[in-house]
Design an enzyme around this catalytic site. Sequence first.
Site, PDB file in Angstrom:
ATOM      1  N   ASP A   1      -3.266  -6.240   4.157  1.00 21.49           N
ATOM      2  CA  ASP A   1      -3.189  -6.373   5.608  1.00 21.49           C
ATOM      3  C   ASP A   1      -2.129  -7.373   6.049  1.00 21.49           C
ATOM      4  O   ASP A   1      -1.759  -8.290   5.320  1.00 21.49           O
ATOM      5  CB  ASP A   1      -4.551  -6.769   6.182  1.00 21.49           C
TER       6      ASP A   1
ATOM      7  N   GLU B   1      -7.716  -9.786   4.559  1.00 23.86           N
ATOM      8  CA  GLU B   1      -7.592 -11.214   4.233  1.00 23.86           C
ATOM      9  C   GLU B   1      -7.286 -12.060   5.450  1.00 23.86           C
ATOM     10  O   GLU B   1      -7.659 -13.236   5.510  1.00 23.86           O
ATOM     11  CB  GLU B   1      -6.487 -11.404   3.174  1.00 23.86           C
TER      12      GLU B   1
END
Length: 355
Positions: free
Chosen positions: A67, A121
């Site tokens: 991400d 994350e």
Amino acid sequence: MSLQSDLLWLCSIPSLIGEEKALCDAVEARLLRRASALPIRRYGDSIVVPLRRGSGGPRVVLGGHFDVVRTEHEGVPRIEGDKLIAPGAADMKSGLSLMLALAEGPTAWPVDLTLVFYAREEGPYAENELGPVLAADEELKKSDIAVMLEPSDNKLQLGCGGSIHAAVRFAGKTAHSARPWQGENAIHKSAALLARLGALQPVSDEQDGLVWKNVISATMGAGGRARNIIPDVFELNLNHRFGPSTSVEQARQNVLNLVAGDAAVEFVDISPSAPPLRQHPLVAALADSGVLAVEPKQAWTDVARFAELGIPAVNFGPGVQAQAHQKNEWTLLSQLDVGLSVLERWLGRLGSASA
């Protein structure tokens, strides 16, 4: 494919936090085509990729998140000179490109190597998919060392700082703003705390000869009902960052001491720190494999999740650290080959380092 083309490919597949499925699908499909592929284990939008088993050497994990943060970008992912400009180019698709190169190249290192690509994350600690992956994957729990390929300019960054977010709520009483004495202004009640915050100086936190800075900052504020109403509620977000010598319990107390009973405090997100383990033989071997420097990680990373399992973990990656979370984020392509060389040199010597 080259490291440059791999990074451009990774950046061409959008993967904003919470929207990692397309990139996870693409990376999984690509790695399944490896002739020597071992079974890939998938958890949500995260994958665990075993590359080599039976080496007799240490069990090494390389990890990176799919991400990227939501920030402003102009134009499509592109290469301009030595720069690749794209969301996540530095944080941390540059690290993912090294993981792809290791997966698709020779795997003759004297280690059992596993890659972990994971989602979410960049959000709250509890929503990060690495947590459920580590909880579910029994083999990962037996790892000897983990390297998170966070952007670090090819420097070895040891340990990580912890992070606490606290919602600090001031209570007042509404009134018409023409007659403020009839109410209690919740925003004004925060003045003493804000003054104490403004006077705070960083506090050094030292371990293994490395120094972190313990700091507390107000990062968000919200309150008020209308322009002509005395506010009855005002909320600040306090973010406390602390080094590995400071426990979570002490960090919580630091926040409470600072607030000094002026407001209600709710701890909404707690991420523990991780020790540097500078003298560990596998860490020392990486430090001696061509990294550009050894320094503390003045931020939180997922090395803390491995540390909670008793697994040594460090940060090392080719991304330009200063570009993380920036508008029109970019990274230097020339740093990719340097980073890959360091990892290959380290992996090649780990059999003797663990003896």
